[in-house]
Write a protein that holds these residues in place. Structure first.
Motif, PDB file in Angstrom:
ATOM      1  N   UNK A  61       6.921  12.692  -0.509  1.00 12.86           N
ATOM      2  CA  UNK A  61       6.264  12.697  -1.821  1.00 12.86           C
ATOM      3  C   UNK A  61       7.293  13.134  -2.869  1.00 12.86           C
ATOM      4  N   UNK A  62       7.395  12.389  -3.949  1.00  8.36           N
ATOM      5  CA  UNK A  62       8.331  12.742  -5.017  1.00  8.36           C
ATOM      6  C   UNK A  62       8.131  14.188  -5.455  1.00  8.36           C
ATOM      7  N   UNK A  63       9.216  14.957  -5.496  1.00  7.99           N
ATOM      8  CA  UNK A  63       9.178  16.335  -5.959  1.00  7.99           C
ATOM      9  C   UNK A  63       8.789  17.355  -4.913  1.00  7.99           C
ATOM     10  N   UNK A  64       8.333  16.945  -3.741  1.00 11.55           N
ATOM     11  CA  UNK A  64       7.940  17.887  -2.688  1.00 11.55           C
ATOM     12  C   UNK A  64       9.154  18.205  -1.814  1.00 11.55           C
ATOM     13  N   UNK A  65       9.299  19.460  -1.466  1.00 16.69           N
ATOM     14  CA  UNK A  65      10.432  19.885  -0.623  1.00 16.69           C
ATOM     15  C   UNK A  65       9.959  20.485   0.693  1.00 16.69           C
ATOM     16  N   UNK A  66       8.701  20.248   1.048  1.00 17.55           N
ATOM     17  CA  UNK A  66       8.125  20.795   2.276  1.00 17.55           C
ATOM     18  C   UNK A  66       8.849  20.233   3.507  1.00 17.55           C
ATOM     19  N   UNK A  67       9.263  21.135   4.409  1.00 13.40           N
ATOM     20  CA  UNK A  67       9.899  20.724   5.659  1.00 13.40           C
ATOM     21  C   UNK A  67       8.828  20.222   6.624  1.00 13.40           C
ATOM     22  N   UNK A  68       9.051  19.064   7.206  1.00 14.98           N
ATOM     23  CA  UNK A  68       8.115  18.468   8.164  1.00 14.98           C
ATOM     24  C   UNK A  68       8.915  17.909   9.330  1.00 14.98           C
ATOM     25  N   UNK A  69       8.230  17.365  10.297  1.00 12.34           N
ATOM     26  CA  UNK A  69       8.889  16.549  11.307  1.00 12.34           C
ATOM     27  C   UNK A  69       8.386  15.122  11.104  1.00 12.34           C
ATOM     28  N   UNK A  70       8.989  14.177  11.769  1.00 15.15           N
ATOM     29  CA  UNK A  70       8.544  12.790  11.631  1.00 15.15           C
ATOM     30  C   UNK A  70       7.672  12.395  12.814  1.00 15.15           C
ATOM     31  N   UNK A  71       6.728  13.276  13.144  1.00 18.04           N
ATOM     32  CA  UNK A  71       5.765  12.996  14.197  1.00 18.04           C
ATOM     33  C   UNK A  71       4.626  12.129  13.684  1.00 18.04           C
ATOM     34  N   UNK A  72       3.801  11.637  14.591  1.00 20.77           N
ATOM     35  CA  UNK A  72       2.698  10.759  14.224  1.00 20.77           C
ATOM     36  C   UNK A  72       1.691  11.450  13.309  1.00 20.77           C
ATOM     37  N   UNK A  73       1.590  12.782  13.398  1.00 16.96           N
ATOM     38  CA  UNK A  73       0.635  13.497  12.552  1.00 16.96           C
ATOM     39  C   UNK A  73       1.102  13.611  11.104  1.00 16.96           C
ATOM     40  N   UNK A  74       2.326  13.242  10.812  1.00 17.70           N
ATOM     41  CA  UNK A  74       2.852  13.274   9.445  1.00 17.70           C
ATOM     42  C   UNK A  74       2.976  11.865   8.861  1.00 17.70           C
ATOM     43  N   UNK A  75       2.539  10.869   9.606  1.00 18.27           N
ATOM     44  CA  UNK A  75       2.722   9.462   9.250  1.00 18.27           C
ATOM     45  C   UNK A  75       1.603   8.941   8.361  1.00 18.27           C
ATOM     46  N   UNK A  76       1.960   8.184   7.341  1.00 15.16           N
ATOM     47  CA  UNK A  76       0.978   7.460   6.532  1.00 15.16           C
ATOM     48  C   UNK A  76       0.711   6.141   7.246  1.00 15.16           C
ATOM     49  N   UNK A  77      -0.461   6.044   7.855  1.00 15.91           N
ATOM     50  CA  UNK A  77      -0.801   4.870   8.653  1.00 15.91           C
ATOM     51  C   UNK A  77      -0.936   5.244  10.112  1.00 15.91           C
ATOM     52  N   UNK A  78      -1.158   4.258  10.953  1.00 19.30           N
ATOM     53  CA  UNK A  78      -1.375   4.550  12.373  1.00 19.30           C
ATOM     54  C   UNK A  78      -0.211   4.155  13.268  1.00 19.30           C
ATOM     55  N   UNK A  79       0.650   3.245  12.827  1.00 14.78           N
ATOM     56  CA  UNK A  79       1.773   2.786  13.635  1.00 14.78           C
ATOM     57  C   UNK A  79       3.071   2.962  12.879  1.00 14.78           C
ATOM     58  N   UNK A  80       4.049   3.635  13.480  1.00 20.45           N
ATOM     59  CA  UNK A  80       5.344   3.768  12.802  1.00 20.45           C
ATOM     60  C   UNK A  80       5.960   2.400  12.530  1.00 20.45           C
ATOM     61  N   UNK A  81       6.385   2.192  11.309  1.00 19.60           N
ATOM     62  CA  UNK A  81       7.044   0.949  10.940  1.00 19.60           C
ATOM     63  C   UNK A  81       6.119  -0.220  10.666  1.00 19.60           C
ATOM     64  N   UNK A  82       4.808  -0.042  10.872  1.00 20.51           N
ATOM     65  CA  UNK A  82       3.856  -1.132  10.661  1.00 20.51           C
ATOM     66  C   UNK A  82       2.992  -0.814   9.451  1.00 20.51           C
ATOM     67  N   UNK A  83       3.232  -1.466   8.318  1.00 21.83           N
ATOM     68  CA  UNK A  83       2.510  -1.119   7.095  1.00 21.83           C
ATOM     69  C   UNK A  83       1.112  -1.723   6.977  1.00 21.83           C
ATOM     70  N   UNK A  84       0.452  -2.020   8.078  1.00 22.23           N
ATOM     71  CA  UNK A  84      -0.876  -2.631   8.013  1.00 22.23           C
ATOM     72  C   UNK A  84      -1.909  -1.702   7.384  1.00 22.23           C
ATOM     73  N   UNK A  85      -1.864  -0.413   7.697  1.00 26.89           N
ATOM     74  CA  UNK A  85      -2.859   0.515   7.171  1.00 26.89           C
ATOM     75  C   UNK A  85      -2.216   1.750   6.545  1.00 26.89           C
ATOM     76  N   UNK A  86      -1.010   1.595   6.052  1.00 27.39           N
ATOM     77  CA  UNK A  86      -0.290   2.674   5.399  1.00 27.39           C
ATOM     78  C   UNK A  86       1.127   2.215   5.097  1.00 27.39           C
ATOM     79  N   UNK A  87       1.867   3.044   4.389  1.00 27.40           N
ATOM     80  CA  UNK A  87       3.222   2.647   3.995  1.00 27.40           C
ATOM     81  C   UNK A  87       4.272   2.989   5.046  1.00 27.40           C
ATOM     82  N   UNK A  88       3.908   3.809   6.053  1.00 26.79           N
ATOM     83  CA  UNK A  88       4.873   4.194   7.080  1.00 26.79           C
ATOM     84  C   UNK A  88       5.752   5.359   6.678  1.00 26.79           C
ATOM     85  N   UNK A  89       5.461   5.991   5.550  1.00 28.47           N
ATOM     86  CA  UNK A  89       6.211   7.173   5.126  1.00 28.47           C
ATOM     87  C   UNK A  89       5.728   8.410   5.866  1.00 28.47           C
TER      88      UNK A  89
END
Length: 119
Positions: A61-89
């Motif tokens: 998110x623009x301006x956010x500096x929160x440390x996260x991991x790139x796990x599935x629980x932090x994913x926008x959408x349901x499939x990594x790399x598949x923008x069918x139901x989210x952007x994959x960010x």
């Protein structure tokens, strides 16, 4: 006092030469993380990124500096790399939303732009 039994070669209930330090250790260079700890994803824009719950990152998110991991629980959408139901960010919990609170169907979390574009 009973007589002391003869030395059995055991120290503290463990046979010499059988402790963890004496066992052969796996070569860390040959080990690969299991499951979804680490993998690569090709995003819809063609850029390949590292992902998984063992990959440290910052919320996208623009301006956010929160440390996260790139796990599935932090994913926008349901499939990594598949923008069918989210952007994959990958976003922190403050920047992921349920698109439809009233739905009883399972649904992925989405970032704010994806929730707004879904309507």
């Amino acid at each position: 006092m009973p007589p002391t039994p003869p030395y059995s070669g055991r120290v503290g209930g463990v046979c010499p030469g059988t402790g963890p330090a004496d066992r052969p250790q796996p070569d860390p260079a040959l080990e690969e993380p299991m499951g979804y700890a680490y993998y690569t994803v090709t995003r819809h824009d063609g850029i390949e990124i590292e992902a998984g719950y063992a990959v440290e990152a910052v919320c996208e998110q623009d301006g956010c500096t929160e440390q996260i991991d790139r796990g599935l629980d932090q994913l926008c959408g349901s499939e990594p790399g598949a923008p069918e139901d989210g952007c994959g960010g990958y976003f922190c919990s403050r920047h992921l939303y349920y698109p439809d609170w009233e739905s009883e169907e399972p649904q992925p979390l989405n970032c704010k732009p994806c929730v707004e574009n879904r309507d």
